[in-house]
Scaffold this motif. Structure first.
Motif, PDB file in Angstrom:
ATOM      1  N   GLN A   1      13.573   1.008  -7.973  1.00 45.75           N
ATOM      2  CA  GLN A   1      12.373   1.462  -7.290  1.00 45.75           C
ATOM      3  C   GLN A   1      11.195   1.207  -8.206  1.00 45.75           C
TER       4      GLN A   1
ATOM      5  N   LYS B   1       5.100   0.612  -2.931  1.00 47.29           N
ATOM      6  CA  LYS B   1       5.855   1.605  -3.692  1.00 47.29           C
ATOM      7  C   LYS B   1       7.160   1.828  -2.955  1.00 47.29           C
ATOM      8  N   GLY B   2       8.272   1.546  -3.646  1.00 45.11           N
ATOM      9  CA  GLY B   2       9.551   1.763  -2.999  1.00 45.11           C
ATOM     10  C   GLY B   2      10.660   0.944  -3.614  1.00 45.11           C
TER      11      GLY B   2
ATOM     12  N   ARG C   1      10.738  -6.814  -1.650  1.00 43.47           N
ATOM     13  CA  ARG C   1      10.825  -5.472  -1.070  1.00 43.47           C
ATOM     14  C   ARG C   1      12.129  -5.408  -0.281  1.00 43.47           C
TER      15      ARG C   1
ATOM     16  N   GLY D   1      10.289   1.691   1.667  1.00 41.09           N
ATOM     17  CA  GLY D   1       9.088   1.633   0.848  1.00 41.09           C
ATOM     18  C   GLY D   1       7.825   1.692   1.679  1.00 41.09           C
TER      19      GLY D   1
END
Length: 147
Positions: A21, A33-34, A46, A50
């Protein structure tokens, strides 16, 4: 910022493989963000859950796969419109709810960002129209009376 990874535990308490993460800022000032994964070539994609916030104010919070919106998520647009539903390859695809800034709502099926199939449209007077949608056309919609 350096990405962080967390170990997850299943119901039996044994550790599952680490899911990285982190928080990233893209060259155009978009932010993510994730969860992510590192490809065999070393690229970061990704992947998992997220939140992506674009520099123009668009926010997507949901599932990612192969660096694309895939799975369930919520997309909030700068206009105030919101889509809550299924995505496939960055497009509305599957079941979802689209709410326009004026309060009108469509609930139903989507295919490649288009209204397609069974659904209902609730107008600004809270009247419900149901039927089969084909992008911007919806011949034969039925008005649902509230008794």
């Amino acid at each position: 910022m350096r990405p962080k990874s967390k170990d997850r535990k299943d119901n039996q308490g044994s550790a599952k493989p680490s899911v990285p993460q982190g928080e990233f800022v893209f060259p155009n000032n978009d932010k993510y963000k994730g969860e992510y994964k590192v490809t065999p070539g070393g690229a970061i994609e990704r992947n998992g859950h997220g939140t992506h916030t674009s520099s123009n104010g668009m926010v997507y919070n949901g599932e990612w796969s192969e660096d694309r919106m895939n799975g369930h998520g919520v997309l909030e647009l700068p206009s105030g419109a919101v889509y809550d539903g299924d995505f496939y390859n960055n497009q509305f695809h599957g079941n979802g709810t689209y709410t326009w800034p004026n309060g009108c709502v469509y609930k139903g099926s989507f295919s490649n960002n288009k209204l397609l199939g069974e659904g209902s449209f609730i107008d600004t007077d809270d009247q419900i129209w149901a039927g089969n949608f084909h992008d911007r056309a919806a011949p034969g919609l039925k008005f649902k009376l509230k008794l």
